[in-house]
Design a protein around this motif. Structure first.
Motif, mmCIF file in Angstrom:
data_model
loop_
_atom_site.group_PDB
_atom_site.id
_atom_site.type_symbol
_atom_site.label_atom_id
_atom_site.label_comp_id
_atom_site.label_asym_id
_atom_site.label_seq_id
_atom_site.Cartn_x
_atom_site.Cartn_y
_atom_site.Cartn_z
ATOM 1 N N VAL A 185 0.838 -1.205 0.000
ATOM 2 C CA VAL A 185 0.000 0.000 0.000
ATOM 3 C C VAL A 185 0.873 1.255 0.000
ATOM 4 O O VAL A 185 0.597 2.223 -0.717
ATOM 5 N N HIS A 186 1.925 1.258 0.807
ATOM 6 C CA HIS A 186 2.863 2.393 0.799
ATOM 7 C C HIS A 186 3.366 2.671 -0.611
ATOM 8 O O HIS A 186 3.411 3.822 -1.069
ATOM 9 N N ALA A 187 3.765 1.599 -1.297
ATOM 10 C CA ALA A 187 4.340 1.755 -2.629
ATOM 11 C C ALA A 187 3.302 2.258 -3.628
ATOM 12 O O ALA A 187 3.588 3.148 -4.450
ATOM 13 N N MET A 188 2.099 1.716 -3.576
ATOM 14 C CA MET A 188 1.061 2.104 -4.529
ATOM 15 C C MET A 188 0.576 3.529 -4.290
ATOM 16 O O MET A 188 0.399 4.314 -5.226
ATOM 17 N N GLU A 189 0.350 3.875 -3.031
ATOM 18 C CA GLU A 189 -0.131 5.232 -2.740
ATOM 19 C C GLU A 189 0.928 6.278 -3.055
ATOM 20 O O GLU A 189 0.615 7.347 -3.606
ATOM 21 N N SER A 190 2.172 5.994 -2.711
ATOM 22 C CA SER A 190 3.219 6.987 -2.972
ATOM 23 C C SER A 190 3.459 7.154 -4.466
ATOM 24 O O SER A 190 3.816 8.248 -4.925
ATOM 25 N N TYR A 191 3.241 6.089 -5.246
ATOM 26 C CA TYR A 191 3.416 6.196 -6.697
ATOM 27 C C TYR A 191 2.428 7.199 -7.284
ATOM 28 O O TYR A 191 2.762 7.975 -8.195
ATOM 29 N N LEU A 192 1.193 7.204 -6.777
ATOM 30 C CA LEU A 192 0.158 8.097 -7.305
ATOM 31 C C LEU A 192 0.134 9.467 -6.634
ATOM 32 O O LEU A 192 -0.605 10.353 -7.060
ATOM 33 N N SER A 193 0.926 9.657 -5.593
ATOM 34 C CA SER A 193 0.905 10.918 -4.853
ATOM 35 C C SER A 193 1.306 12.095 -5.738
ATOM 36 O O SER A 193 2.212 11.980 -6.573
ATOM 37 N N HIS A 253 -4.668 5.064 3.635
ATOM 38 C CA HIS A 253 -4.228 5.198 5.024
ATOM 39 C C HIS A 253 -5.205 6.039 5.841
ATOM 40 O O HIS A 253 -5.549 5.687 6.973
ATOM 41 N N ALA A 254 -5.634 7.156 5.291
ATOM 42 C CA ALA A 254 -6.542 8.045 6.032
ATOM 43 C C ALA A 254 -7.812 7.315 6.428
ATOM 44 O O ALA A 254 -8.290 7.432 7.572
ATOM 45 N N MET A 255 -8.380 6.554 5.507
ATOM 46 C CA MET A 255 -9.642 5.871 5.779
ATOM 47 C C MET A 255 -9.461 4.642 6.658
ATOM 48 O O MET A 255 -10.410 4.189 7.302
ATOM 49 N N SER A 256 -8.246 4.108 6.709
ATOM 50 C CA SER A 256 -8.007 2.938 7.563
ATOM 51 C C SER A 256 -7.865 3.311 9.031
ATOM 52 O O SER A 256 -8.080 2.467 9.914
ATOM 53 N N SER A 270 -6.130 -3.240 8.054
ATOM 54 C CA SER A 270 -7.096 -2.150 7.856
ATOM 55 C C SER A 270 -6.812 -1.406 6.558
ATOM 56 O O SER A 270 -7.739 -0.954 5.869
ATOM 57 N N ASN A 271 -5.541 -1.300 6.186
ATOM 58 C CA ASN A 271 -5.211 -0.708 4.889
ATOM 59 C C ASN A 271 -5.753 -1.557 3.740
ATOM 60 O O ASN A 271 -6.297 -1.035 2.763
ATOM 61 N N TYR A 272 -5.583 -2.876 3.851
ATOM 62 C CA TYR A 272 -6.077 -3.751 2.796
ATOM 63 C C TYR A 272 -7.599 -3.659 2.669
ATOM 64 O O TYR A 272 -8.148 -3.727 1.567
ATOM 65 N N ALA A 273 -8.279 -3.481 3.802
ATOM 66 C CA ALA A 273 -9.738 -3.350 3.762
ATOM 67 C C ALA A 273 -10.176 -2.177 2.891
ATOM 68 O O ALA A 273 -11.260 -2.192 2.301
ATOM 69 N N MET A 274 -9.325 -1.141 2.788
ATOM 70 C CA MET A 274 -9.670 0.075 2.030
ATOM 71 C C MET A 274 -9.077 0.100 0.622
ATOM 72 O O MET A 274 -9.577 0.806 -0.251
ATOM 73 N N LYS A 315 -7.760 -10.962 -5.757
ATOM 74 C CA LYS A 315 -7.704 -12.426 -5.724
ATOM 75 C C LYS A 315 -6.355 -12.906 -5.200
ATOM 76 O O LYS A 315 -6.287 -13.838 -4.388
ATOM 77 N N LEU A 316 -5.276 -12.270 -5.669
ATOM 78 C CA LEU A 316 -3.945 -12.659 -5.212
ATOM 79 C C LEU A 316 -3.760 -12.341 -3.731
ATOM 80 O O LEU A 316 -3.297 -13.190 -2.956
ATOM 81 N N LEU A 317 -4.119 -11.135 -3.335
ATOM 82 C CA LEU A 317 -3.941 -10.746 -1.937
ATOM 83 C C LEU A 317 -4.781 -11.603 -1.001
ATOM 84 O O LEU A 317 -4.373 -11.868 0.139
ATOM 85 N N ASN A 318 -5.939 -12.048 -1.463
ATOM 86 C CA ASN A 318 -6.772 -12.919 -0.630
ATOM 87 C C ASN A 318 -6.118 -14.277 -0.380
ATOM 88 O O ASN A 318 -6.481 -14.971 0.574
ATOM 89 N N ARG A 319 -5.164 -14.653 -1.220
ATOM 90 C CA ARG A 319 -4.402 -15.882 -0.965
ATOM 91 C C ARG A 319 -3.384 -15.672 0.160
ATOM 92 O O ARG A 319 -2.890 -16.637 0.740
ATOM 93 N N ILE A 320 -3.064 -14.419 0.419
ATOM 94 C CA ILE A 320 -2.093 -14.070 1.466
ATOM 95 C C ILE A 320 -2.823 -13.668 2.755
ATOM 96 O O ILE A 320 -2.460 -14.097 3.850
ATOM 97 N N LEU A 321 -3.850 -12.862 2.619
ATOM 98 C CA LEU A 321 -4.644 -12.384 3.753
ATOM 99 C C LEU A 321 -6.073 -12.173 3.262
ATOM 100 O O LEU A 321 -6.311 -11.315 2.418
ATOM 101 N N GLN A 322 -7.008 -12.940 3.792
ATOM 102 C CA GLN A 322 -8.386 -12.846 3.328
ATOM 103 C C GLN A 322 -8.998 -11.500 3.736
ATOM 104 O O GLN A 322 -9.006 -11.139 4.904
ATOM 105 N N LYS A 323 -9.486 -10.794 2.748
ATOM 106 C CA LYS A 323 -10.117 -9.497 3.003
ATOM 107 C C LYS A 323 -11.470 -9.695 3.684
ATOM 108 O O LYS A 323 -12.209 -10.632 3.368
#
Length: 371
Positions: A185-193, A253-256, A270-274, A315-323
């Motif tokens: 999430v850090h990487a994705m959000e900072s890329y779009l910042s 992050h803000a919404m989490s 909580s970040n993944y939830a958002m 789908k991939l992330l749910n294999r690591i941590l179920q949302k």
């Protein structure tokens, strides 16, 4: 104007023993860590240091109450260097104890007390997600205000960020999952910042590629497949920390933060939830802007069409941590309005970094979709 800086010296050691010997850890050091980490990795190596165990002062996410309770014990210790060995809770708290004045901690976060550093700070992450070892941010749950807030001042930078993959070998899979998703999430959000630069983008992209390719191997071969990848995940987390430390994070992050502060959901979870809800909203608002460049990166990694990248990522992330949906954490509909008000009123620093402007109604709409 855009700036890029990398303040801490980043040091890599193969073993904890090598670190202790090289950095002469001992008298005059205040070590803040967990009981398990210290006993397993450092107790036989260190003499005469003052050791504080974080869970003596509370469970869960770092909070102002935890800091104040710790300050009561620490204020009478004579120390010249702080050594933080742990995950996000340890690091966020330990940063404050390198400051000249720690208490009252609410005054620090309200900028009534200036953040002035007067002790050396060494940070050793034991998870692969916080990235906090290379940032100047400390995030606490402010219990009396029912929210999380970040303090970002130059004095919170570490003098050395110390990476030792050995410290991740006994990290349970659930903590590996939540921390590494936080790094993604850090990487994705900072890329779009809007504060992103060509320099931060390099770190963001590299972190995204390393984490997703690692997840694909784990999804195929099972949880144990992470062990030979731990060094990669640790470095990817630091890459992501460099990126968001310069460019910042945004609405995910803000919404989490309300979910984490009120329902004590781990930060990465909580970040993944958002994450998917926010990024799909960005796609709807501005599909042809910079997010298209991010999507092209994800298309190559996930092997799917552009309009499916966030579905395939989920789908991939749910294999690591179920949302989970928000109601599965105990959230009720009335909470969503309170969450929205908290985000709009208290998280302006993060919301200013959004890829697309999100109104109060849009934030509430995302919460409702995720409920």
């Amino acid at each position: 104007m855009k700036e890029f800086s990398l303040v801490p010296n980043i040091v890599l050691f193969d073993t904890c023993r090598e670190f202790v010997k090289n950095c002469k850890i001992g008298a005059g050091d205040l070590i803040i860590t967990s009981t398990h980490t210290y006993v397993a990795h450092f107790e036989s190596l260190i003499k005469d240091a003052a050791v504080i165990y974080i869970r003596t002062y509370g469970q869960g996410e770092p909070s102002d109450d935890m800091v104040e309770a710790m300050y009561t014990d620490v204020k009478n210790i004579d120390y010249k260097r702080v050594v933080a060995i742990g995950g996000g809770t340890v690091i966020d708290v330990a940063k404050l104890f390198a400051l000249k004045t720690v208490s009252p901690v609410l005054d620090l976060y309200d900028h009534i007390i200036p953040g002035v550093k007067d002790k050396e700070l060494l940070i050793l992450p034991t998870t692969c997600g916080t990235g906090s070892e290379v940032t100047n941010i400390s995030i606490l749950a402010l219990k009396s205000r029912h929210t999380k807030m970040g303090l970002a001042v130059p004095a919170l930078f570490a003098d050395k960020a110390v990476l030792i993959p050995e410290l991740l070998h006994d990290l349970p899979f659930e903590f590996f999952a939540t921390s590494s998703i936080d790094a993604l999430v850090h990487a994705m959000e900072s890329y779009l910042s809007p504060k992103a630069s060509p320099f931060t983008e390099i770190f963001s992209i590299q972190a995204i590629e390393m984490i997703i390719s690692g997840y694909q191997k784990i999804a195929t071969n099972g949880e144990a497949a992470r062990i030979p990848l731990l060094n990669d995940f640790l470095i990817a987390s630091t890459y992501a920390g460099v990126a968001f430390g310069n460019a910042g994070c945004g609405a995910v992050h803000a919404m989490s933060y309300p979910l984490g502060a009120i329902y004590h959901v781990p930060h990465g979870e909580s970040n993944y939830a958002m994450l998917i809800g926010v990024f799909k909203t960005y796609m709807r608002l501005n599909p042809t802007g910079k997010i298209k460049r991010l999507n092209n990166i994800l298309v190559k990694l996930l092997g799917c069409a552009e309009d499916k990248v966030y579905d395939e990522m989920e789908k991939l992330l749910n294999r690591i941590l179920q949302k989970k949906s928000l109601h599965e954490y105990g959230v009720v509909r009335e909470d969503l309005i309170l969450f929205t008000e908290s985000v709009m009123e208290k998280q302006g620093r993060l919301m200013a970094n959004n890829y697309a402007e999100l109104s109060k109604e849009m934030v509430l709409g995302i919460y409702n979709q995720l409920y």
